[in-house]
Design an enzyme around this catalytic site. Structure first.
Site, PDB file in Angstrom:
ATOM      1  CD  GLU A   1      46.576  32.090  29.928  1.00 28.50           C
ATOM      2  OE1 GLU A   1      45.675  32.504  29.182  1.00 28.50           O
ATOM      3  OE2 GLU A   1      46.414  31.185  30.769  1.00 28.50           O
TER       4      GLU A   1
ATOM      5  NE  ARG B   1      44.491  19.806  27.156  1.00 31.48           N
ATOM      6  CZ  ARG B   1      45.120  18.893  26.421  1.00 31.48           C
ATOM      7  NH1 ARG B   1      44.444  17.899  25.901  1.00 31.48           N
ATOM      8  NH2 ARG B   1      46.427  18.980  26.224  1.00 31.48           N
TER       9      ARG B   1
ATOM     10  CD1 TRP C   1      42.281  29.386  36.940  1.00 33.85           C
ATOM     11  CD2 TRP C   1      40.199  28.607  37.021  1.00 33.85           C
ATOM     12  NE1 TRP C   1      42.345  28.128  37.444  1.00 33.85           N
ATOM     13  CE2 TRP C   1      41.078  27.615  37.509  1.00 33.85           C
ATOM     14  CE3 TRP C   1      38.827  28.327  36.982  1.00 33.85           C
ATOM     15  CZ2 TRP C   1      40.626  26.375  37.951  1.00 33.85           C
ATOM     16  CZ3 TRP C   1      38.394  27.097  37.414  1.00 33.85           C
ATOM     17  CH2 TRP C   1      39.285  26.140  37.890  1.00 33.85           C
TER      18      TRP C   1
ATOM     19  CB  CYS D   1      43.892  23.917  26.912  1.00 33.42           C
ATOM     20  SG  CYS D   1      43.339  24.447  28.521  1.00 33.42           S
TER      21      CYS D   1
END
Ligand SMILES: Cc1cc2nc3c(=O)[nH]c(=O)nc-3n(C[C@H](O)[C@H](O)[C@H](O)COP(=O)(O)OP(=O)(O)OC[C@H]3O[C@@H](n4cnc5c(N)ncnc54)[C@H](O)[C@@H]3O)c2cc1C
Ligand SMILES: Cc1cc2nc3c(=O)[nH]c(=O)nc-3n(C[C@H](O)[C@H](O)[C@H](O)COP(=O)(O)O)c2cc1C
Length: 1548
Positions: free
Chosen positions: A667, A493, A662, A490
């Protein structure tokens, strides 16, 4: 701080006003010319431990001074700004090597230490031993790529390990300096750790020969530390040589000094696969256990840390260590064997690590390996200075699946380690539970405490008995956040600490899951301002009762596969869409149909639910430049909520734990829309853009991709939905990595995932080497549930669910859709916790806090706690905390807020906490919002580097608001509440509402109401709970809580009259403090009969109660009784009351919901104990303080005549009328009942609604050694006439009660310690005591104590100083002959030298001008200055706050005059005196005069404000105007009105 070259270190210091950088320099004859010659004691350089005498200074703030002349350099150093950080590059002394090492304590707190060693090449015995050992290891091929690794860099990682009882053990690379002259690095006991060595023992041989295989060169030194770590290699007794596995042989081979190839082992609890054998390592706090496993089965199981040593190839290490995986040819290296010639091998094997960087990936063979060192350096190829040193990977909980010959870094999902649905084996659960509990308790700094032991026992026994255990809410919250923090893939983070955890473990049904998920979505959406959240459903039990969300994300679009093979919608959802359809869902065959939720509870057949449309926040895509973009009709949902991962925490597996953050634009823009196997929009867009799509070299794909992404970002931003772009996300990730490096020594990161899917190399993460490893808690992939799920109805046939048959009927679907907002809000209300903390001295804050709780119960799971009953550690995990607190003393916290204040302070300035520095009470005072320019605030600013900001501060998850109660008659109005408010904010907390202030002199209750209402509304908005109804209900609660009495709700029932009422016991219960009974010994009048005033010496016998032990300076709190006359007056006015001397019980009618329905029953209302009405009004209820407006409102309801009712209601509603009435008449209850004769007052109304009678404090006037078992108080009897001297006479409750006591009567009381007002520890120091009137009280205990000390103790010495410090008393009274209390005692004290000198100021001596204590001080200014500032004296002031302020001002002037300072500097010196706890105050309250003045001014200002603007329900809080002359008016106007700043409307 990082050394860049050998023997060079970079140190950051702060240049301070007093001692500069904290070191002295001297010239050198050669370059560099500046050398450190001395360290200032206590200076920052010394404190840091990083600067040594003999260092040379090479650079200052990036300016090279190594070539400059000494004088030049001095000029430069002098010119550095004060109060600013300075970066220095120092070179260690010649002949030494110097470097800095960041080490980590058990609790993960990093610490940088300096390691300086003499460079010696002695061939010590130990190094020879080590070389002997190293022969056991075959050299690994040289894969060194020219990295220069300082040989000493990995030498002395210093760890503070409680279990080693103060020894520092280097469990990372302990042998590295075995042949060095050991560095002088003090351990936590201050001793050197150089002699601590690890022993490597072969347990088998040990049992036989009882001698270790390797011994250090010096047994005696080796045994020096009992806790020196030991490796024990055991072999099962039964194991024959033929049983020995390869790996086992390798282990033993290494240890038995044979040269065999080995594959072993990654540190931490994990498994490494080698051929068909596995070596499993379990590492806990005590040891590492290695189990060799063949064909996937553990040959022996181990249990926790109780290894028997009989397992197959077990290595135990009771202090841990064990390094390395080598390649096929390498050999296990343990810390017992290493020599310089091995360093190269270590470097080589280092390069085997799976480093995910573009360059490293290409260069390195992707062999599975873990650093033989305990750290790995990670370079940044764009910024050479950016080097991370990862040590965190040593905590890995699970190996990455790569092997020595294959890097599997880009494989999406790996096969699970256990068959699907199989629960975790109990022993694994136990190990992981232990690791987690240890980690959690380490994080809250409670490892190895009693609480920790208790918790672990609880967990262990639960696992043993039930096969599982429950995490506490805090553990769960910590786990969920940490799992995010650990998620290598991720990029977002940095927000990990801001995760809102919804604990949904109580849920049992799919419908319950649905409700919780809807709430989650609503919370996450937050009207576009997206917030991260996770909802955690019950953990896996036996694997047959799993909770699952079948969707991969909570919101996703359907994909319909057409007959021609094409897909409408999202191709990624085709399989799941079919399942939904088979379950009865009817999709609309659109491009963007939101899929329903399929939820499975408790292993039952899953159920299908439509997500209410209003919960799905979608963004229509448009483009800032291309209008045709909007016409394509593309859209995307705003909330990315992953629901298919398993939350693995403490060994427990939460199979349903959807969470959201979010979006990062790519993406959607790159992956969802442009992946060929997804919406595949590139060509469409390129064509619309008119690009040449025929050849790839036109880069049409890239250009279309960029525009697609621009559209996504633009659309989200313009529609107010949170999104981040990949550049910002990458930057923030780099910051996160940096934070993580600093905070816990590393950051697992998966380069493949972290680098954004477009423009990779123009983001900083691309150039950053990353280390991919897995640590727990974590989020783990799971197999799609439908792949293995067997439907209930199919279970008989044991068919698998290839084709789910179950369909939902229309009714069920309709029911699902009808899920109402109201239901949702109610469900959420139960889930968001709201903690209300109060600190109070006289009970008002507690009352307000309870009212607040009633309001918040309408939307939250609210509970009230006193600050001192609250576990401060929990604060970090709270979502919403409200604070209500008064201020006491002169800007201090109430007693029950002190520990909380200290904890806050320590959290903000851990350095002080660490050094054990006490928090000066003045700190709180100075931390008020208005003090932005105070030196304290400046000091706070210094700490900005501490990273305590909203993003990453320890309280960044906390939403809060504070309400302060105070009185503007005091100069430090609501100072403690301001302190709390400021501190929470500085620690990262988010204010949901501006701090409210309630002035006791004017409209306190009104201000509170407005603040409470606003705060509730804002909390509802923040947490998406409540609707208009809930807010209305709650607001109703605000007005009804205070008079929630109703005739049928309470009753009084007679009790058996034989029972005795235990007043002291009842008071203990009522006030939650241990009240004791003293007996009156005597009362002595201290003033002459001619005096208009009465002061008495009250002597009490403590009856041996240990709780009443005290020190001079402490207070006694006395619980008085109301006057008999008043009590009788009240009793005579009661309506329908039982006989006054009948024992009665107060009962409340309570509703209970049982399985049979709702029942009502009478229960004891504990507010008032079982007692007579007379006792209740005499001892427990406050009948003299003018009642609140709410109470008057209630009385109005009991009035039978309009005239009374209207007047009462007017008083209840009109704040001005009320304040006037209260100030003038100061009416007690009897007077009120007389004023409103038609009020038929119900006894239960009074008993439930009147405030409790509070204790009164008195400064103790005796020394416990002079009068063992006694407490003396000097009490002024309060009698006055209301109406400015023309009204009826009123008596002070406590002082007149005491004055009427008879010898032997009971006095309920307790001792309140006042550590800030104790005598100095150094008895050689002078003390100045200033106490006019009863302010003399505590000083009597001082002079008595001094007498005893002088008689009993040897003359004190302190350094050079010798002899008893002088003590000066400044006393003040009206007239010498009639008011001079303790006159003869004082004369005696002067004679026996317990007082050096008494100065008396007479303010009403006939024929003499008025003199006050501050005047006398001024006269003695020179001496006073000498005593305080030259001789380190302490000043004590006691009495009312006005006098204390006058004294403080006078002292300031003295300091200014005799110290020749500016006014500002003099103030600063005063502040320092307070901070150093050398200026002590004991404040009784506010003088009547100044109270009246302040009240008048406040009232006028209040009227003015209200005339100018009526309160609004906006964000701002109505803040009554302060008393002019005490505070500036201007800021208060700013807060809520549009009125222009004005002058004081009616200046005094
Ligand atoms: C830390 C501390 C230490 C203290 N030490 C001492 C001590 O050593 N000796 C001592 O005598 N007191 C001391 N006090 C004050 C003491 O606690 C009580 O406040 C005091 O005794 C009065 O209490 P009471 O119950 O008799 O009066 P209460 O019933 O509490 O009535 C006091 C109230 O009456 C009103 N009032 C009083 N005088 C007048 C007036 N002239 N005109 C109009 N209204 C008036 C004011 O509203 C005042 O607040 C100390 C207070 C504190 C906080
Ligand atoms: C001895 C004493 C000292 C006080 N000092 C202050 C002060 O420094 N600043 C302030 O704003 N209020 C001060 N107050 C006023 C209280 O904060 C105020 O009475 C408040 O309403 C009490 O609330 P509680 O009952 O919750 O303690 C003081 C009150 C007393 C009795």
């Amino acid at each position: 701080m990082e050394s860049e070259l050998p023997n060079r270190i970079r140190v950051k210091l702060f240049k301070r006003h007093e001692d500069g950088l904290g070191f002295l320099i001297k010239p050198r004859t050669q370059k560099p010319f500046v050398a450190v010659s001395a360290l200032v004691a206590g200076g920052l350089a010394e404190q840091s431990g990083l600067v040594h005498i003999g260092d040379t200074v090479l650079r200052v703030n990036e300016i090279d001074i190594s070539e400059r002349s000494y004088d030049d350099a001095v000029e430069l150093l002098k010119a550095l700004p004060v109060d600013a950080p300075v970066a220095l590059i120092l070179r260690g002394p010649d002949g030494y090597s110097t470097h800095l090492e960041t080490t980590f304590r058990e609790n993960g707190v990093p610490r940088t230490i300096r390691v300086t060693r003499k460079v010696v090449n002695n061939d010590s015995i130990v190094s020879r031993i080590r070389r002997t050992f190293s022969r056991a290891s075959s050299a690994s091929p040289n894969r060194n790529e020219g990295r220069s690794l300082s040989p000493c860099r990995n030498r002395s990682r210093r760890l503070e390990d409680k279990r080693t009882e103060g020894c520092f053990v280097d469990n990372q690379c302990c042998i590295c300096d075995i042949d060095q002259n050991f560095p002088i690095v003090p351990n936590c006991n201050g001793t050197s750790y150089k002699n601590q060595r690890y022993q490597v023992k072969d347990a088998e041989s040990q049992t036989k020969s009882n001698s270790p295989t390797i011994m250090s060169k010096n047994n005696s030194t080796m045994n020096h530390c009992d806790h020196s770590p030991t490796i024990v290699v055991t072999r099962p007794a039964s194991q024959t040589d033929s049983d020995v596995t390869d790996a086992d042989v390798k282990l033993r081979g290494r240890l038995s000094n044979t040269d065999r190839p080995t594959t072993v082992v990654t540190p931490g609890g994990h498994i490494d696969q080698h051929d068909n054998k596995k070596i499993e390592i379990h590492q806990n706090t005590e040891k590492i256990t290695v189990v060799v496993k063949e064909n996937g089965d553990l040959s022996k199981k181990h249990k926790g840390n109780m290894s028997t040593g009989k397992e197959n190839g077990v290595i135990e290490n009771n202090k841990l260590l064990l390094n390395s995986v080598m390649d096929n040819k390498s050999t296990l290296i343990t810390n017992g064997e290493h020599s310089e010639d091995r360093a190269k091998q270590r470097r080589d094997s280092f390069s085997n690590i799976n480093l995910y960087s573009p360059t490293s990936q290409r260069r390195r063979s992707s062999m599975a390996a873990v650093s033989p060192k305990k750290y790995v350096k990670l370079r940044n190829y764009a910024d050479e200075k950016q080097v991370f040193t990862d040590t965190l990977h040593t905590k890995i909980s699970q190996v990455v699946p790569c092997t020595n010959s294959k890097c599997l870094g880009s494989i999406m999902n790996h096969p699970p380690s256990r068959p699907v649905g199989e629960p975790r084996p109990q022993e694994e659960l136990l190990t992981q539970a232990r690791e987690f509990i240890d980690e959690y308790y380490t994080s809250i700094k409670r490892l190895n405490t009693e609480a920790y032991q208790k918790r672990w026992q609880e967990v262990e026994s639960s696992i043993e008995k039930r096969g599982t255990y429950e995490l506490t809410t805090n553990e769960l919250t910590y786990g969920a956040k940490t799992a995010w923090r650990n998620e290598a893939r991720c990029i977002g983070r940095i927000q990990w600490n801001k995760l809102q955890v919804f604990d949904a473990r109580h849920i049992t049904t799919a419908r319950g899951m649905f409700e919780a998920i809807c709430n989650h979505i609503k919370y996450g959406n937050n009207k576009g301002n997206i917030r991260s959240a996770i909802t955690i459903f019950p953990a896996r039990t036996d694997g047959k009762h799993d909770f699952r969300v079948w969707n991969s994300q909570l919101i996703r679009y359907a994909g319909y596969k057409m007959a021609d093979g094409s897909v409408i919608g999202d191709p990624a959802s085709v399989e799941f869409t079919e399942i939904c359809q088979k379950m009865g869902w009817k999709g609309k065959n659109g491009m963007f149909d939101v899929l329903p939720l399929i939820l499975q509870a408790n292993g039952l057949d899953p159920e299908l639910f439509e997500i209410p449309q209003d919960l799905v926040m979608e963004v229509n895509l448009k483009h800032p430049k291309f209008p045709w973009f909007a016409d394509m009709g593309l859209k995307w949902y705003g909330l990315p909520a992953v629901s298919c991962l398993l939350f693995d925490c403490g060994g427990l597996e939460f199979t349903a734990a959807p969470f959201n953050g979010w979006y990062m634009g790519t993406e959607i823009g790159a992956r969802d829309f442009c992946d060929a196997q997804r919406y595949n929009m590139l060509e469409v867009i390129a064509t619309k853009m008119g690009l040449d799509t025929r050849k790839s070299s036109s880069l049409w794909k890239d250009r279309a991709l960029v525009e697609m992404n621009i559209s996504v970002l633009h659309s989200f931003q313009s529609q107010g939905v949170t999104i981040t772009d990949h550049h910002a996300a990458s930057e923030s990730f780099m910051k996160f990595m940096e934070n993580e490096q600093r905070n816990r020594g590393g950051c697992p990161a998966d380069w493949v995932w972290v680098v954004p899917p477009m423009s990779g190399s123009i983001t900083p993460v691309f150039h950053q080497e990353m280390l991919r490893y897995k640590i727990k808690p974590s989020y783990e992939p799971m197999e799609d549930p439908w792949k293995s799920y067997v439907w209930k109805k199919d279970r008989d046939k044991t068919k698998s669910l290839d084709r789910p048959k179950r369909k939902f009927g229309f009714k069920e679907l309709a029911r699902a859709v009808k899920f109402s907002a109201k239901l949702m809000n109610k469900a959420l209300a139960r889930r968001v916790k709201c903690t209300i903390l109060y600190a109070t001295e006289t009970g008002k804050s507690e009352r307000f806090a309870n009212t607040l709780c009633e309001i918040f119960k309408h939307g939250f799971d609210a509970k009230v706690l006193s600050m001192d009953a609250y576990d401060f550690i929990d604060l970090e995990h709270e979502a919403l905390v409200l604070f209500v607190s008064s201020t006491f003393g002169n800007g201090d916290p109430p007693e029950n807020g002190e520990s909380f204040a200290k904890n806050l302070h320590d959290l903000k300035s851990p350095k002080n906490a660490k050094n054990g520095e006490s928090v000066s009470m003045s700190y709180f005072r100075m931390s008020t919002a208005s003090d932005t320019d105070s030196p304290i605030e400046n000091k706070e600013k210094e700490d900005e580097d501490d990273n305590l900001n909203a993003e990453t501060g320890p309280l960044s998850n906390l939403r809060y608001s504070v309400f302060g109660l105070g009185s503007r008659a005091y100069p430090n109005f609501c100072a403690f509440a301001h302190f709390v408010d400021n501190m929470l904010n500085a620690l990262g907390g988010e204010r949901i509402n501006k701090m409210g202030e309630g002035d006791e002199l004017c409209g306190q209750e009104e201000s509170f109401k407005l603040w409470a209402q606003d705060t509730f509304k804002m909390a509802c908005e923040t947490f998406c709970v409540g609707d208009a109804n809930a807010i209305q209900e709650a607001t109703g609660a605000l007005s009804s809580t205070d008079f929630s009495w109703s005739p049928g709700k309470f009753r009084l029932t007679p009790e058996d009259n034989d029972k005795e009422v235990d007043i002291t016991g009842s008071l203990t219960k009522l006030h939650g403090r241990q009240v004791q009974s003293c007996k009156l010994i005597s009362i002595e009048q201290l003033q002459s009969k001619e005096s208009s005033r009465e002061t008495m010496l009250v002597r009490l016998d403590t009856m041996g109660a240990e709780d009443l032990n005290y020190a001079p300076g402490d207070h006694i709190a006395i619980f008085p009784a109301n006057s008999t006359k008043l009590v009788d007056g009240v009793l005579s006015r009661l309506h329908n009351a039982p006989p006054p001397d009948q024992l009665i019980k107060l009962e409340v009618l309570q509703e209970r919901t049982t399985p049979l329905g709702t029942t009502k029953s009478w229960c004891h209302f504990e507010r008032i104990p079982v007692c007579t009405m007379r006792t209740a009004f005499a001892n427990f209820l406050d009948i003299t303080t003018p009642p609140s407006q709410a109470f008057l409102h209630l009385l109005a309801t009991q009035s039978s005549r309009d005239v009374d009712r209207i007047k009462l209601e007017n008083l209840a509603n009109d704040i001005h009328a009320y304040e006037d009435w209260k100030a003038e008449a100061q009416p007690n209850l009897v007077e009120i009942l007389e004023e409103f004769p038609s009020v038929k007052v119900n006894p239960s109304l009074l008993m439930t609604q009147m405030p409790l009678l509070q204790q009164r404090f008195y400064s103790i006037s005796s020394s416990p050694q002079a009068y063992p078992g006694e407490i003396h108080a000097t009490v002024a009897v309060v009698r006055f006439q209301t109406m400015r001297g023309v009204g009826p006479e009123h008596e002070g409750v406590c002082s007149t009660w005491l004055s009427r006591l008879q010898v032997g009567d009971n006095v309920p009381c307790l001792v309140r310690t006042a550590p800030q007002f104790h005598l100095p520890e150094d008895a050689t120091l002078p003390i100045i005591m200033i106490g006019p009137g009863t302010g003399i009280a505590p000083f009597r205990s001082f002079w008595q104590q001094r007498k005893i000390d002088r008689d009993m103790l040897p003359e004190p010495t302190h350094g050079e100083k010798k002899g008893w410090g002088e003590s000066f008393l400044y006393f003040g009274c009206r007239q010498n002959d009639i008011d001079h209390i303790y006159k003869s005692e004082l004369t005696q004290a002067e004679t026996d030298k317990s007082l050096t000198r008494v100065y008396t100021a007479l303010s009403r001596e006939p024929g003499v001008p008025k003199v006050y204590v501050q005047d006398v001080l001024k006269q003695n200014g020179k001496e006073v200055f000498e005593q305080i500032l030259r001789r380190g004296g302490h000043v004590y002031v006691c009495g009312d706050v006005q006098m204390a302020n006058d004294v403080s001002t006078t002292l300031c002037k003295i300091i200014q005059e005799f110290g020749k300072l500016s006014a500002e500097d003099a103030k600063f010196v005063m502040l320092k005196l307070r901070e150093a706890n050398r200026f002590h105050e004991d404040i009784f309250g506010v003088g009547i005069k100044s109270e009246a003045t302040a009240r008048d001014q406040a009232k006028r200002a209040w009227k003015y404000i209200n005339a100018a603007s009526k309160p609004t329900s906006g964000k701002e809080v109505v803040t009554p105007i302060p008393a002019a002359g005490i505070c500036c008016l201007f800021p208060f106007f700013k807060t809520r009105t549009s009125v222009h700043p004005v002058e004081n409307p009616d200046p005094p």
